[in-house]
Design an enzyme around this catalytic site. Structure first.
Site, PDB file in Angstrom:
ATOM      1  N   CYS A  12       0.825  -1.213   0.000  1.00 45.28           N
ATOM      2  CA  CYS A  12       0.000   0.000   0.000  1.00 45.28           C
ATOM      3  C   CYS A  12       0.860   1.265   0.000  1.00 45.28           C
ATOM      4  O   CYS A  12       0.551   2.247  -0.686  1.00 45.28           O
ATOM      5  CB  CYS A  12      -0.961   0.003   1.185  1.00 45.28           C
ATOM      6  SG  CYS A  12      -0.154  -0.082   2.787  1.00 45.28           S
ATOM      7  N   GLU A 495      56.081  45.622   8.159  1.00 46.25           N
ATOM      8  CA  GLU A 495      55.843  46.713   7.223  1.00 46.25           C
ATOM      9  C   GLU A 495      54.990  46.231   6.054  1.00 46.25           C
ATOM     10  O   GLU A 495      54.829  45.021   5.838  1.00 46.25           O
ATOM     11  CB  GLU A 495      57.179  47.249   6.717  1.00 46.25           C
ATOM     12  CG  GLU A 495      57.985  46.203   5.949  1.00 46.25           C
ATOM     13  CD  GLU A 495      59.384  46.680   5.614  1.00 46.25           C
ATOM     14  OE1 GLU A 495      59.651  46.853   4.410  1.00 46.25           O
ATOM     15  OE2 GLU A 495      60.190  46.879   6.542  1.00 46.25           O
ATOM     16  N   ASN A 496      54.443  47.183   5.304  1.00 45.31           N
ATOM     17  CA  ASN A 496      53.638  46.829   4.135  1.00 45.31           C
ATOM     18  C   ASN A 496      54.483  46.023   3.143  1.00 45.31           C
ATOM     19  O   ASN A 496      55.628  46.363   2.855  1.00 45.31           O
ATOM     20  CB  ASN A 496      53.110  48.088   3.444  1.00 45.31           C
ATOM     21  CG  ASN A 496      52.022  48.756   4.254  1.00 45.31           C
ATOM     22  OD1 ASN A 496      51.322  48.110   5.027  1.00 45.31           O
ATOM     23  ND2 ASN A 496      51.886  50.076   4.100  1.00 45.31           N
ATOM     24  N   GLY A 497      53.891  44.935   2.642  1.00 49.12           N
ATOM     25  CA  GLY A 497      54.607  44.089   1.697  1.00 49.12           C
ATOM     26  C   GLY A 497      55.565  43.122   2.334  1.00 49.12           C
ATOM     27  O   GLY A 497      56.393  42.522   1.639  1.00 49.12           O
ATOM     28  N   SER A 498      55.470  42.939   3.635  1.00 43.01           N
ATOM     29  CA  SER A 498      56.406  42.035   4.320  1.00 43.01           C
ATOM     30  C   SER A 498      55.931  40.587   4.314  1.00 43.01           C
ATOM     31  O   SER A 498      56.604  39.719   4.867  1.00 43.01           O
ATOM     32  CB  SER A 498      56.632  42.506   5.762  1.00 43.01           C
ATOM     33  OG  SER A 498      55.405  42.485   6.489  1.00 43.01           O
ATOM     34  N   GLY A 499      54.773  40.295   3.745  1.00 40.53           N
ATOM     35  CA  GLY A 499      54.329  38.914   3.600  1.00 40.53           C
ATOM     36  C   GLY A 499      53.377  38.427   4.665  1.00 40.53           C
ATOM     37  O   GLY A 499      53.149  37.217   4.801  1.00 40.53           O
ATOM     38  N   LYS A 500      52.776  39.344   5.409  1.00 42.66           N
ATOM     39  CA  LYS A 500      51.858  38.936   6.488  1.00 42.66           C
ATOM     40  C   LYS A 500      50.660  38.177   5.925  1.00 42.66           C
ATOM     41  O   LYS A 500      50.327  37.071   6.384  1.00 42.66           O
ATOM     42  CB  LYS A 500      51.379  40.187   7.257  1.00 42.66           C
ATOM     43  CG  LYS A 500      52.498  41.029   7.850  1.00 42.66           C
ATOM     44  CD  LYS A 500      51.974  42.202   8.637  1.00 42.66           C
ATOM     45  CE  LYS A 500      51.180  43.192   7.787  1.00 42.66           C
ATOM     46  NZ  LYS A 500      51.995  43.842   6.744  1.00 42.66           N
ATOM     47  N   SER A 501      49.998  38.775   4.931  1.00 41.99           N
ATOM     48  CA  SER A 501      48.816  38.122   4.342  1.00 41.99           C
ATOM     49  C   SER A 501      49.205  36.841   3.619  1.00 41.99           C
ATOM     50  O   SER A 501      48.478  35.838   3.666  1.00 41.99           O
ATOM     51  CB  SER A 501      48.113  39.080   3.376  1.00 41.99           C
ATOM     52  OG  SER A 501      47.628  40.217   4.062  1.00 41.99           O
TER      53      SER A 501
END
Length: 660
Positions: A12, A495-501
Site C-alpha cells: 500500500c 611593514e607593508n609588503g612584508s608577507g603577512k597576508s
C-alpha cells in the site's frame, strides 16, 4: 488521481507514492515499475520510510500525529492518511466530505465520522519537490534524457503540419482544375480567396501546434534543469574546487541542446526520411525533371548549410580562448579595483581587456556577416530554383504536357520535399553538437572524491611550527628561513609588503607554494586534504566590498545562538541590526560575530579591524575575537598592536625579508 492497485498487503505504501508521483509530476508509474524502484520490506513501508523514499519520487513528505480538526487546517491538496496497517491518500472534497484513493479498494467517499473511525491519528502532508538524481554517466545518459512518448507526440505534430501542407497543395490543384473554365478573372479570385483561407488556417494551426510543442519543451527543460541543479546540494568540496562557476552555468546550454536533439532533431529525422521518400517518389512518378531540380536544390542547400556550420565551428574555436581571456582579465581588474591601488597594473589590465573586447567584437562581426551572407545566398538560390521550376512549368503548359493545376501542385510539394530532405543532412551537424554537449554534461556530473582519502584526522592544533620555511613574495623579495612557533592568539605585524597576508594564505593550504615544513602540532600541513583544510581553516580579510546587507550574512540565524548580552549591546551600539546597507566597519564586526559558535578551527584574521572606529577596536577585540581563542586557534595580522599582551604574543616579519 488514478489508482494503482496493490497485489500484496505490504504494497500500500509504495502504491501511494506512485499515485502521488503520477499526479504531481505527471509520471506514469505502474505497479511493477514501483516494485523495481524500492526493495520493499515484508512489513511494508513506515511513515519514516515514506518520507525517505518520497524524495526518490520527487515528493516532500512530512508526517504528524494530529486530530481531525488539525488535519482539516493543513495546507495542501492531498494527504497520506494511516488506517490500521494500511495507507491511503485523501483529498478534502467538501467541508464534511473526503475523497479517498485506496490502493486496496479504489476510489470512494467518507464523511468526517467515517474517516475518524478508520483513522489512527497519523497523517502526512505531501508537496512536490525535485526528484533525487541518480548517477549519470555515458552508459546511462540516453536512458535519462530520452522520452519515447514525447518523441512520438512531436512526430505526430509534424505529421499534422505536413498533412495540412499536402492538403493545401492538393486543394489548390483541385480548385484551379474546377474553375479554369470560368474565365481568368473568376479563376484568379476564387483561387486567391480559397488559397488565403487555407493558408490562414494552416498558419494558425501551425502556430498553435508549435506553441504546444514549445510549452512542452520548456516545461521539460525547466524540470530537467531543476533536477540537475539539485545535484549541486549533494556535491563535495572537491567538486566545487575543480569546477569554475562558468562551467556550472554552462549546464543550461548543454541541457537545452541535448533536449533539442531528442525532441526536435530525432523527430525531424524520422519525418524527413518519410517525407523525402514519399514525396520524392510522387515527384519522380509525375515528372523526373522536377525531381532532378529538387535534388540539385538539396545539394545546394546542404553545401550552404555545411559551409555555415564549419565556419561557425571554426570561428567559435577562436572565440572561446578570447572569451576566457576576457573573463580572466575582468576578474583581475575587479580585484585590482577592490583590493589594490596600483595604477600601473590597472592600465595594463585595461589594455588587455580592450584587446580581448576588440577581438571578440571582430569575431562576432565575422559570424554575423557570415550568417547574413549565407542567408542571402540561400534566399537567392531559392528564388533561382523557384524561377526554374516556374519556367519549366510554363514550357510544359505551352507544350500541353501538363496543366496549370498540376504546376501549382508540383510547385508546392517540391518545396516541401527539398525542405525536409535538407533536414537529413542537418541532422549530422545536430549529432556532432549532441555528442559535444553530452560529454560536457557527463563531465559536469562527475564528482571525483579522491581528495577524501586523507592521511590524517583533523585536530585543532595548539601550536603551528614553521621550520626553515621560505616564501617567494615577488621576483625581487623573499621571506627566508622562517623558524617560528605560532601560538593561539598571536599577532603578526610588519611593514607593508612584508608577507603577512601571504603567510596566512599559505596556512590555508590552498595552493600557494613554499619551501620547508609547516606543522600543526606534529602533523604536516601537506598531510591534510584540501577538503579538510577548507572546512577547518577559516581565512577572513578586512576587504569586504562584496557584502552590503545583513541578510547576506545569515544574521538572524547567528542571533539565535548568541548568549552574551554585551555582544547584543555592541551590535545595537554600532547600528548593525537596523541598517539596510552596511559600512566597512559594520561588515567587519558582523563577520567576526558570525564566527562565535565555531569550535576546533584555525581562524586566520587578516586586518579584520582596520575599518572599525579606533575607540571601538578594544571592545570588539574583547567581545568577538578573544572568545574565539577559547575553543579555536586564532592568528591575527594587525598594524594596531594595542591588543598584544606581551612580546611573546607578537611576531614581526620584517626582519625575515630578503632581496633576491
Amino acid at each position: 488521481m488514478k489508482i494503482i492497485y496493490q497485489e500484496q498487503p505490504n504494497e500500500c505504501g509504495i502504491c501511494v507514492l506512485g499515485m502521488l508521483a503520477n499526479e504531481l509530476h505527471e509520471d506514469k508509474y505502474a505497479h511493477d515499475e514501483l516494485l523495481e524502484q524500492i526493495n520493499l520490506p515484508a512489513s511494508g513501508l513506515s511513515f519514516f520510510e515514506l518520507e525517505t523514499y518520497g524524495k526518490k519520487f520527487g515528493l516532500e513528505i512530512a508526517s504528524y500525529q494530529l486530530t481531525l480538526e488539525e488535519l482539516k487546517q493543513l495546507e495542501g491538496k492531498y494527504f497520506i492518511v494511516h488506517f490500521p496497517k494500511h495507507f491511503v491518500v485523501v483529498h478534502k472534497k467538501q467541508d464534511n466530505l473526503w475523497e479517498v484513493f485506496d490502493p486496496a479498494k479504489g476510489k470512494y467517499l467518507l464523511n468526517d465520522e467515517e474517516l475518524k473511525k478508520q483513522w489512527t491519528g497519523y497523517a502526512a502532508t505531501v508537496q512536490k519537490s525535485f526528484k533525487e538524481i541518480p548517477p549519470i554517466n555515458k552508459r546511462n545518459f540516453f536512458k535519462h534524457f530520452f522520452d519515447l512518448n514525447l518523441i512520438i507526440f512531436y512526430v505526430f505534430i509534424e505529421l499534422i503540419i505536413i498533412g495540412i501542407s499536402t492538403l493545401l497543395a492538393t486543394a489548390s490543384k483541385t480548385m484551379i482544375a474546377n474553375t479554369v473554365d470560368f474565365g481568368t478573372s473568376v479563376n484568379i479570385v476564387v483561387f486567391v480567396v480559397f488559397f488565403l483561407v487555407l493558408k490562414g488556417l494552416y498558419l494558425l494551426l501551425y502556430a498553435l501546434l508549435q506553441m504546444v510543442r514549445n510549452v512542452l519543451f520548456w516545461k521539460q527543460y525547466r524540470g530537467y534543469l531543476g533536477w540537475i541543479m539539485q545535484t549541486l546540494q549533494t556535491k563535495s568540496f572537491v567538486y566545487f574546487s575543480n569546477k569554475s562557476p562558468n562551467q556550472l552555468t554552462e549546464r543550461q546550454f548543454y541541457l537545452k541542446e541535448v533536449l533539442s536533439f531528442f525532441n526536435v532533431h530525432i523527430p525531424n529525422l524520422i519525418i524527413s526520411c518519410t517525407v523525402a521518400l514519399i514525396i520524392g517518389t510522387l515527384i519522380g512518378i509525375n515528372q523526373m525533371e522536377f525531381l532532378w531540380i529538387a535534388i540539385v536544390q538539396i545539394v545546394v542547400n546542404c553545401a550552404i548549410f555545411l559551409y555555415d556550420f564549419f565556419f561557425t565551428k571554426r570561428i567559435t574555436k577562436q572565440a572561446i580562448p578570447q572569451m576566457e581571456l576576457q573573463n580572466k582579465v575582468s576578474l583581475q581588474l575587479d580585484g585590482n579595483l577592490r583590493d589594490e591601488q596600483n595604477g600601473k597594473r590597472f592600465n595594463y589590465l585595461m589594455m588587455q581587456l580592450r584587446k580581448a573586447l576588440i577581438k571578440n567584437q571582430n569575431i562576432s562581426n565575422q559570424k554575423e556577416v557570415n550568417h547574413l551572407a549565407s542567408d542571402g545566398v540561400k534566399s537567392f538560390a531559392q528564388q533561382v530554383f523557384d524561377f526554374l521550376i516556374l519556367a519549366l512549368g510554363i514550357i510544359g503548359i505551352i507544350e500541353q504536357r501538363y496543366t496549370l493545376a498540376f504546376l501549382f501542385y508540383i510547385f508546392s510539394i517540391q518545396a516541401l520535399f527539398s525542405a525536409y530532405a535538407t533536414r537529413i543532412i542537418q541532422f549530422g551537424a545536430a549529432v556532432n553538437l549532441y555528442q559535444f554537449c553530452k560529454d560536457k554534461l557527463v563531465t559536469l556530473f562527475e564528482d571525483k572524491v579522491n581528495d577524501c582519502n586523507f592521511k590524517v584526522s583533523w585536530k585543532c592544533p595548539k601550536v603551528i611550527n614553521l621550520n626553515n620555511c621560505s616564501i617567494t613574495l615577488n621576483q625581487n623579495l623573499d621571506l627566508a628561513n622562517l623558524n617560528l612557533n605560532l601560538t593561539n592568539g598571536m599577532v603578526i605585524s610588519g611593514e607593508n609588503g612584508s608577507g603577512k597576508s601571504t603567510l596566512l594564505k599559505i596556512l590555508t593550504g590552498r595552493g600557494l607554494s613554499y619551501q620547508g615544513q609547516i606543522k600543526l602540532d606534529e602533523l604536516d600541513l601537506k598531510d591534510f586534504s584540501a577538503s579538510q583544510l577548507f572546512h577547518n581553516v577559516y581565512y577572513l580579510t578586512g576587504q569586504l566590498t562584496a557584502y552590503n546587507d545583513i541578510t547576506d550574512f545569515g544574521y538572524s540565524e547567528a542571533l539565535l545562538n548568541c548568549k552574551n548580552p554585551q555582544v547584543y549591546q555592541l551590535l545595537a551600539d554600532t547600528g548593525i541590526h537596523n541598517q539596510i546597507k552596511l559600512s566597512s566597519g559594520q561588515k567587519q564586526i558582523l563577520q567576526l560575530f558570525l564566527l562565535q559558535n565555531l569550535k576546533d578551527k584555525v581562524i586566520l584574521l587578516d586586518e579584520t579591524l582596520n575599518a572599525i572606529a579606533t575607540e571601538l577596536k578594544p571592545r570588539v577585540y574583547q567581545l568577538l575575537i578573544k572568545p574565539l581563542t577559547y575553543n579555536n586557534f586564532v592568528l591575527m595580522v594587525e598594524h594596531d598592536l594595542r591588543f598584544v599582551n606581551s612580546e611573546q604574543d607578537l611576531i614581526n616579519l620584517s626582519p625575515y625579508l630578503q632581496q633576491t
